[in-house]
Design a protein around this motif. Sequence first.
Motif, short mmCIF file in Angstrom:
data_model
loop_
_atom_site.label_atom_id
_atom_site.label_comp_id
_atom_site.label_asym_id
_atom_site.label_seq_id
_atom_site.Cartn_x
_atom_site.Cartn_y
_atom_site.Cartn_z
N LEU A 41 -61.04 -24.58 -2.40
CA LEU A 41 -61.96 -25.56 -2.51
C LEU A 41 -63.20 -25.34 -3.04
CD1 LEU A 41 -62.05 -26.32 1.44
CD2 LEU A 41 -61.06 -27.67 -0.24
N ARG A 42 -63.63 -26.18 -4.03
CA ARG A 42 -64.43 -26.28 -4.78
C ARG A 42 -65.05 -27.82 -5.30
NH1 ARG A 42 -62.67 -26.55 -10.26
NH2 ARG A 42 -60.73 -25.71 -10.66
N PRO A 43 -65.80 -27.71 -6.08
CA PRO A 43 -66.39 -29.09 -6.43
C PRO A 43 -64.83 -29.89 -7.08
CG PRO A 43 -68.12 -28.02 -7.00
CD PRO A 43 -66.88 -27.03 -6.48
N GLY A 44 -64.74 -31.03 -6.39
CA GLY A 44 -63.49 -31.79 -6.95
C GLY A 44 -62.46 -31.81 -5.74
N PHE A 45 -62.60 -31.12 -4.65
CA PHE A 45 -61.62 -31.02 -3.65
C PHE A 45 -62.11 -31.54 -2.42
CE2 PHE A 45 -60.19 -27.58 -6.42
CZ PHE A 45 -58.99 -27.24 -5.93
N GLU A 46 -62.81 -32.54 -2.52
CA GLU A 46 -63.51 -33.41 -1.75
C GLU A 46 -62.26 -34.02 -0.59
OE1 GLU A 46 -65.85 -33.76 -5.13
OE2 GLU A 46 -63.76 -34.30 -4.94
N GLY A 47 -62.61 -33.91 0.77
CA GLY A 47 -61.81 -34.67 1.69
C GLY A 47 -60.33 -33.68 2.08
N MET A 48 -60.35 -32.63 1.28
CA MET A 48 -59.40 -31.77 1.68
C MET A 48 -59.37 -31.06 2.99
SD MET A 48 -57.07 -31.95 -0.74
CE MET A 48 -56.07 -30.64 -0.32
N GLY A 49 -60.61 -30.81 3.72
CA GLY A 49 -60.57 -30.31 4.90
C GLY A 49 -60.46 -28.83 4.96
N LYS A 50 -60.29 -28.04 6.05
CA LYS A 50 -60.28 -26.94 6.27
C LYS A 50 -59.03 -26.44 6.68
CE LYS A 50 -64.38 -25.34 4.60
NZ LYS A 50 -64.79 -24.09 3.58
N SER A 51 -57.95 -26.93 7.00
CA SER A 51 -56.82 -26.77 7.67
C SER A 51 -55.92 -26.11 6.82
CB SER A 51 -56.08 -27.87 7.96
OG SER A 51 -55.99 -28.85 7.08
N GLU A 76 -58.71 -33.84 -6.46
CA GLU A 76 -58.77 -32.29 -6.39
C GLU A 76 -58.91 -31.87 -7.75
OE1 GLU A 76 -55.91 -31.22 -3.65
OE2 GLU A 76 -54.72 -30.23 -5.36
N ALA A 77 -59.77 -30.73 -8.02
CA ALA A 77 -59.64 -30.00 -9.49
C ALA A 77 -58.51 -29.14 -9.60
CB ALA A 77 -61.04 -29.27 -9.62
N ILE A 78 -57.85 -29.01 -10.92
CA ILE A 78 -56.94 -28.22 -11.00
C ILE A 78 -57.58 -26.67 -10.98
CG2 ILE A 78 -55.76 -29.67 -12.28
CD1 ILE A 78 -56.08 -27.77 -14.75
N GLN A 79 -56.73 -25.84 -10.60
CA GLN A 79 -57.40 -24.44 -10.29
C GLN A 79 -56.98 -23.67 -11.51
OE1 GLN A 79 -55.12 -22.16 -7.08
NE2 GLN A 79 -57.01 -20.64 -7.03
N VAL A 80 -57.88 -23.01 -12.09
CA VAL A 80 -57.67 -22.21 -13.06
C VAL A 80 -58.05 -20.62 -13.01
CG1 VAL A 80 -58.26 -21.88 -15.37
CG2 VAL A 80 -58.41 -23.88 -14.69
N ILE A 81 -56.94 -19.68 -13.38
CA ILE A 81 -57.16 -18.42 -13.23
C ILE A 81 -57.10 -17.69 -14.34
CG2 ILE A 81 -56.38 -18.41 -10.88
CD1 ILE A 81 -53.74 -16.91 -11.87
N ASN A 102 -50.37 -37.10 -10.36
CA ASN A 102 -49.91 -36.75 -8.96
C ASN A 102 -49.45 -35.55 -8.96
OD1 ASN A 102 -48.74 -36.78 -6.43
ND2 ASN A 102 -46.88 -38.00 -6.90
N SER A 103 -49.96 -34.55 -8.63
CA SER A 103 -49.75 -33.10 -8.88
C SER A 103 -51.01 -32.02 -8.32
CB SER A 103 -49.22 -32.65 -10.41
OG SER A 103 -48.65 -31.28 -10.08
N ARG A 104 -50.28 -31.02 -7.83
CA ARG A 104 -51.28 -29.89 -7.52
C ARG A 104 -51.00 -28.86 -8.70
NH1 ARG A 104 -51.67 -29.31 -1.00
NH2 ARG A 104 -53.75 -30.53 -0.95
N THR A 105 -51.87 -28.41 -9.43
CA THR A 105 -51.99 -27.67 -10.62
C THR A 105 -52.92 -26.47 -10.81
OG1 THR A 105 -51.26 -29.73 -11.95
CG2 THR A 105 -51.98 -27.73 -13.16
N VAL A 106 -51.92 -25.37 -11.11
CA VAL A 106 -52.61 -23.95 -11.39
C VAL A 106 -52.35 -23.65 -12.74
CG1 VAL A 106 -52.77 -21.68 -10.64
CG2 VAL A 106 -52.46 -23.18 -8.93
N MET A 107 -53.60 -23.42 -13.70
CA MET A 107 -53.31 -23.04 -15.02
C MET A 107 -53.71 -21.66 -14.82
SD MET A 107 -55.49 -23.99 -18.28
CE MET A 107 -55.43 -23.29 -19.77
N ALA A 146 -60.61 -26.93 -18.58
CA ALA A 146 -59.55 -27.48 -17.97
C ALA A 146 -59.82 -27.57 -16.43
CB ALA A 146 -58.25 -26.76 -18.21
N LYS A 147 -60.69 -26.73 -15.97
CA LYS A 147 -61.16 -26.45 -14.82
C LYS A 147 -61.97 -27.82 -14.06
CE LYS A 147 -65.34 -24.01 -14.81
NZ LYS A 147 -65.88 -22.51 -14.52
#
Length: 556
Positions: free
Chosen positions: A10-20, A30-35, A323-328, A352-353
């Motif tokens: 969770l970071r800005p852009g993951f609004e409404g995702m909750g904590k479950s 939701e923002a794409i995750q960048v590592i 429509n995707s959850r994305t990790v770069m 990209a993040k």
Amino acid sequence: SSGINAEWPLRPGFEGMGKSKKPELKPESEAIQVIIRCRPLGSKEIHDSRKSCVNVDKSRGAIEVTKPGSSEPKTFSFDKVYGPSSTQDEIYKEVFHILVDSVLEGYNGTIFAYGQTGTGKTHTMQGDAKNPGVIPRSFHQVFDAIKESTGKEYLVRASYLEIYQDDIRDLLSKDHKKKYELKETPDSGVSVKDLSSFVVKSVKEIEHVMNVGNNNRATAFTDMNDRSSRSHAIFITTIENCQIIGGEDKIRVGKLNMVDLAGSERQSKTNAQGERFKEATKINLSLSALGNVIKALVDGTSTHIPYRDSKLTRLLQDSLGGNSRTVMVANIGPADFNYDETITTLRYANRAKNIKNKPKINEDPKDALLRQFQSEIERLKKMLESRGSSAPGGSGDKKKKKKKKKKRKHVRINEETGEEETFYSEDDDDEEIEEIEEVHDREKFLEEEHRKLEEEKKKINENNEMIAEEKVKMLGKLDKRAHQLDEEEKERDSLKAKLASMQSKLIHGGSEAKKMEKKMEKEIKKKQKAVEEEKRKAEEMKESLKKKKVPTATLR
């Protein structure tokens, strides 16, 4: 099902995702995750006395890069960062495991590796036998999760393509140099027309698919990398699952795209010539198109996103802003010699993040192959019933034969209390015994029918009062009935083979998956035993011939 206590980050852009732990059904965006992953200095770099200009601070999620001759580092922050000592297992568990879990829930997921040539993208995605990467690890996670699930039926498919000089090739096709076209539909989005898709039921089968594709992928030597990827490769795993909810079948389809991008190159460093130079130009053009899409998605003013500028960006359309959850995962090298390329990669990743995706669970899609398989299985079952209900081994007979399953008693030691515990499990062999009994009864029925026909023939032939013409007519009818019985059995066997083939493609979660695995193990052991028996007989024959003094060289 994962056993990993992790949440979708969770970071800005993951609004409404909750904590479950499990993703919500309808996230806003939701923002794409960048590592970032930094490899160690290579042997050539060490030999050339290159120094590291990169500092990785995992605790802060920060990368510091210092220009040669300067003391002031440039700092970049990301979701997670990994230094040269990071392991494949560490990165997979902390980053990719949760994404693959969400694909099993029915989301689309994309993992793509970006970076300069020679920075370890293929190592991260593919790895090797000792240190498998993201793609092979995802296989184990998917099939382990299926084994642990209950009350679900699965259909898993795999495809593998590459984009070489902006042409799409099917890495699993016999003609892997044939060019393929893209198609777009409102339901399934952008896909490749006529791309091969193989149903897989185990880790071993999907690994075989991957290895076949890897052998067909375009690679070559350059001054920056001994085995440089000359194409972008995308391995696609489609996981369909069906569960009965409220008396109705609910189908979910998750698609996992694992993308190994070819590296950006500078001709002055790679010394690419001729065909290699042409490949590098095309690679850089498609990566530039990808950069333009990322820029347009995050600048907030663009009304047009240039997805159509390259085949790569069209295929990644859902992964970037859709429509995707994305990790770069951006791969970098630490050498001061590559300072400019490292900064370029980090800026690219930093931009990209800020991309926002809108992932949703894909529920009951019109083109779900699992639904088609279920319909065909039901059709074949009904056809079999209509052809077998009048004889033993048919559907009517099966009801009488159904037995209460035997229970096996087991004893185990409770690790916490040290005491013995007794539990019972169903006998896995009962179903197999029932099948054997059904086949045996069917064979007995056919044998009895043919015996009756032969008796009738005998009576006709021995009847001296019947005129010859009548005998021929009666015998002809009996021959026709015998032929009809044989044809019906052939048709029944053909239907059974088709049904078994269709059913074998589906995987049942939980105990069914374990039972299937056990059955496969039995078949392998049976084959091994047969091979050993053949060897033993061959040895006995050799020994026998030696005693008779027959030269073994004459044997073939």
